[in-house]
Design an enzyme around this catalytic site. Sequence first.
Site, PDB file in Angstrom:
ATOM      1  N   GLN A   1      51.521  28.205  24.029  1.00  0.00           N
ATOM      2  CA  GLN A   1      50.597  27.062  24.062  1.00  0.00           C
ATOM      3  C   GLN A   1      50.483  26.411  22.675  1.00  0.00           C
ATOM      4  OE1 GLN A   1      49.456  26.050  26.876  1.00  0.00           O
ATOM      5  NE2 GLN A   1      48.069  24.449  26.199  1.00  0.00           N
TER       6      GLN A   1
ATOM      7  N   ARG B   1      52.667  22.376  11.664  1.00  0.00           N
ATOM      8  CA  ARG B   1      52.633  21.267  12.626  1.00  0.00           C
ATOM      9  C   ARG B   1      51.385  20.406  12.409  1.00  0.00           C
ATOM     10  NH1 ARG B   1      55.557  17.950  15.860  1.00  0.00           N
ATOM     11  NH2 ARG B   1      54.395  17.364  17.735  1.00  0.00           N
TER      12      ARG B   1
ATOM     13  N   GLU C   1      57.327  51.008  35.669  1.00  0.00           N
ATOM     14  CA  GLU C   1      56.811  52.313  35.220  1.00  0.00           C
ATOM     15  C   GLU C   1      55.298  52.406  35.408  1.00  0.00           C
ATOM     16  OE1 GLU C   1      58.862  53.908  31.832  1.00  0.00           O
ATOM     17  OE2 GLU C   1      60.666  52.797  32.382  1.00  0.00           O
TER      18      GLU C   1
ATOM     19  N   PHE D   1      68.020  56.178  36.383  1.00  0.00           N
ATOM     20  CA  PHE D   1      67.082  57.046  37.064  1.00  0.00           C
ATOM     21  C   PHE D   1      66.554  56.323  38.298  1.00  0.00           C
ATOM     22  CE2 PHE D   1      62.672  58.051  37.980  1.00  0.00           C
ATOM     23  CZ  PHE D   1      62.814  59.388  38.328  1.00  0.00           C
TER      24      PHE D   1
ATOM     25  N   SER E   1      55.054  51.848  44.086  1.00  0.00           N
ATOM     26  CA  SER E   1      53.845  52.510  43.568  1.00  0.00           C
ATOM     27  C   SER E   1      53.610  53.818  44.319  1.00  0.00           C
ATOM     28  CB  SER E   1      52.630  51.603  43.767  1.00  0.00           C
ATOM     29  OG  SER E   1      52.836  50.368  43.153  1.00  0.00           O
TER      30      SER E   1
ATOM     31  N   GLN F   1      39.606  24.465  15.692  1.00  0.00           N
ATOM     32  CA  GLN F   1      39.017  25.730  16.145  1.00  0.00           C
ATOM     33  C   GLN F   1      39.720  26.265  17.405  1.00  0.00           C
ATOM     34  OE1 GLN F   1      34.901  25.858  17.674  1.00  0.00           O
ATOM     35  NE2 GLN F   1      34.474  27.130  15.905  1.00  0.00           N
TER      36      GLN F   1
HETATM   37  C1  LIG Z   1      63.089  45.137  36.309  1.00  0.00           C
HETATM   38  C2  LIG Z   1      62.617  46.409  36.970  1.00  0.00           C
HETATM   39  C3  LIG Z   1      63.151  47.623  36.556  1.00  0.00           C
HETATM   40  C4  LIG Z   1      62.789  48.813  37.201  1.00  0.00           C
HETATM   41  N1  LIG Z   1      63.396  49.987  36.847  1.00  0.00           N
HETATM   42  C5  LIG Z   1      63.230  51.083  37.639  1.00  0.00           C
HETATM   43  C6  LIG Z   1      64.023  52.264  37.426  1.00  0.00           C
HETATM   44  O1  LIG Z   1      64.845  52.340  36.491  1.00  0.00           O
HETATM   45  N2  LIG Z   1      63.881  53.300  38.278  1.00  0.00           N
HETATM   46  C7  LIG Z   1      62.993  53.271  39.327  1.00  0.00           C
HETATM   47  O2  LIG Z   1      62.942  54.249  40.073  1.00  0.00           O
HETATM   48  N3  LIG Z   1      62.204  52.185  39.536  1.00  0.00           N
HETATM   49  C8  LIG Z   1      62.313  51.087  38.734  1.00  0.00           C
HETATM   50  N4  LIG Z   1      61.554  49.959  38.954  1.00  0.00           N
HETATM   51  C9  LIG Z   1      60.598  49.951  40.063  1.00  0.00           C
HETATM   52  C10 LIG Z   1      59.164  49.824  39.618  1.00  0.00           C
HETATM   53  O3  LIG Z   1      58.711  51.026  39.077  1.00  0.00           O
HETATM   54  C11 LIG Z   1      58.353  49.370  40.838  1.00  0.00           C
HETATM   55  O4  LIG Z   1      58.706  48.015  41.092  1.00  0.00           O
HETATM   56  C12 LIG Z   1      56.871  49.492  40.622  1.00  0.00           C
HETATM   57  O5  LIG Z   1      56.497  50.839  40.585  1.00  0.00           O
HETATM   58  C13 LIG Z   1      56.062  48.792  41.714  1.00  0.00           C
HETATM   59  O6  LIG Z   1      56.520  49.126  43.000  1.00  0.00           O
HETATM   60  P1  LIG Z   1      56.820  47.974  44.061  1.00  0.00           P
HETATM   61  O7  LIG Z   1      57.635  46.940  43.417  1.00  0.00           O
HETATM   62  O8  LIG Z   1      57.344  48.606  45.301  1.00  0.00           O
HETATM   63  O9  LIG Z   1      55.403  47.326  44.393  1.00  0.00           O
HETATM   64  P2  LIG Z   1      54.361  47.885  45.455  1.00  0.00           P
HETATM   65  O10 LIG Z   1      54.136  49.333  45.269  1.00  0.00           O
HETATM   66  O11 LIG Z   1      54.771  47.432  46.820  1.00  0.00           O
HETATM   67  O12 LIG Z   1      53.044  47.109  45.029  1.00  0.00           O
HETATM   68  C14 LIG Z   1      52.846  45.730  45.292  1.00  0.00           C
HETATM   69  C15 LIG Z   1      51.527  45.325  44.642  1.00  0.00           C
HETATM   70  O13 LIG Z   1      50.445  46.048  45.251  1.00  0.00           O
HETATM   71  C16 LIG Z   1      49.740  46.766  44.254  1.00  0.00           C
HETATM   72  N5  LIG Z   1      49.286  48.014  44.823  1.00  0.00           N
HETATM   73  C17 LIG Z   1      50.028  48.953  45.480  1.00  0.00           C
HETATM   74  N6  LIG Z   1      49.254  49.970  45.885  1.00  0.00           N
HETATM   75  C18 LIG Z   1      47.987  49.691  45.456  1.00  0.00           C
HETATM   76  C19 LIG Z   1      46.731  50.373  45.519  1.00  0.00           C
HETATM   77  N7  LIG Z   1      46.631  51.559  46.092  1.00  0.00           N
HETATM   78  N8  LIG Z   1      45.666  49.768  44.977  1.00  0.00           N
HETATM   79  C20 LIG Z   1      45.773  48.561  44.375  1.00  0.00           C
HETATM   80  N9  LIG Z   1      46.913  47.867  44.277  1.00  0.00           N
HETATM   81  C21 LIG Z   1      48.007  48.429  44.801  1.00  0.00           C
HETATM   82  C22 LIG Z   1      50.739  46.991  43.130  1.00  0.00           C
HETATM   83  O14 LIG Z   1      50.115  47.262  41.903  1.00  0.00           O
HETATM   84  C23 LIG Z   1      51.464  45.659  43.145  1.00  0.00           C
HETATM   85  O15 LIG Z   1      50.687  44.703  42.487  1.00  0.00           O
HETATM   86  C24 LIG Z   1      61.844  48.780  38.261  1.00  0.00           C
HETATM   87  C25 LIG Z   1      61.271  47.548  38.647  1.00  0.00           C
HETATM   88  C26 LIG Z   1      61.650  46.382  38.025  1.00  0.00           C
HETATM   89  C27 LIG Z   1      61.040  45.092  38.499  1.00  0.00           C
END
Ligand SMILES: Cc1cc2nc3c(=O)[nH]c(=O)nc-3n(C[C@H](O)[C@H](O)[C@H](O)COP(=O)(O)OP(=O)(O)OC[C@H]3O[C@@H](n4cnc5c(N)ncnc54)[C@H](O)[C@@H]3O)c2cc1C
Length: 390
Positions: free
Chosen positions: A337, A269, A364, A126, A135, A280
Amino acid sequence: MDFSLTDEERAVRDTVRSFIRREVMPLEAEVLRRERAHQPGLDHSEVRELQLKARKFGFWGLATPEEYGGMDLPAVLQSLIWTELGHTFVPFRFGGEADNILFHATEEQKQEFLIPTIEGERRSCFAITEPGAGSDAANIRLSARRDGDDWILDGEKTFITGGHDADFAIVVAVTDREKGARNGGATAFLVDRSMGWRSEFIQTMGEGGPASLIFDGVRVPHRNILGEIGQGFTLGMEWIGKGRYTIPSHAIGIAERVLQMAIDYANTRETFGTKIGANQAIQWMIADSETELEAARWLVLRSAWTVDQGLDPRHASSMGKLYGAGMVNRVVDRVLQIHGGMGYTRELPIERWYRQVRLYRIFEGTDEMQRLIISRDLLRGYTKIGGHLA
Ligand SMILES: Cc1cc2nc3c(=O)[nH]c(=O)nc-3n(C[C@H](O)[C@H](O)[C@H](O)COP(=O)(O)OP(=O)(O)OC[C@H]3O[C@@H](n4cnc5c(N)ncnc54)[C@H](O)[C@@H]3O)c2cc1C
């Protein structure tokens, strides 16, 4: 208020538990050995063999409607099963599944895409994320331009799970830039690899990895539109919605397994003449982990229950995903840890889980996006503090 499982839930959960213990966990040493040699833990045919074995026990298509040979289980039961699957790092999941949005396919598309995917003969992926839109998924740019009876797709998707192995991709493309993706300007297409897209594997800190998909003038017939024109973004959000309770359910299983490892280690351990569990500092790490694990369990089960009640699950699911993903990262870190230097080695699988679960806070919907959803719904008065009990 009754917090116990029904007889059916317990019976299904226990059957899955014994299947995982008997058929899947014994493969762990070999999976680790292969991964250390930079090979897949299990190859496709081995996963399939296990899936067919599980089918004999009746486990096939947890979420798949009965008319397609599946079990069509309630979300709570699926959540319990995902937790059982989390008890092992062997890359196994039950067969007979298809992406939830593939059920929107036409009869013809069902024969070509849905049924072979359920049967494990074809593999899907997908694709909504792009290099410039993660995002902010509504900012996608991959375009689909009408040309007679076809559409021409141009652009790139990235981070697509299973994208390097898939036979076809469900691709969300921009069909009307004026409207924008969120307002009916995006459409989902079923695109065979043979139509001309290519994939590039992406190395990650986890085992396996997603892929970039490159579309360079890929011609797709109009009949391959999934759902309606303009429905692409809605379908994309529906696809993502499923992971909001399965991912933290899996996280709970991982946390249960590693916490038990920590308890066993703390009880054996010895340092300075006593078991480390007598300190603790160690006890508190165990106590905090169990408390957070239990809190995550009820958040996630309630979000699955919300799905089963036909209520809008987004608020509860976002809280479950946010908390469950954070919880498993904290628990695995503490367990590492507690194991000291051994935790850091590749003789134990803890460092593997440590790398794996980092993803749970990102894909996701990142932590930040879950927080945005939770707070936005409260701020606009759509949800009330206390949820369905308010
Ligand atoms: C191993 C893996 C598998 C994946 N599989 C799929 C898949 O099958 N299909 C698919 O379509 N996608 C997939 N993804 C994509 C995944 O959904 C995105 O990586 C994710 O949604 C984040 O988008 P980005 O990496 O572009 O980060 P960005 O959107 O560029 O964000 C970068 C950082 O900024 C933060 N941020 C962004 N906007 C805001 C805001 N408005 N306020 C505060 N913080 C913000 C984010 O939380 C993040 O910490 C996958 C990703 C990975 C790593």
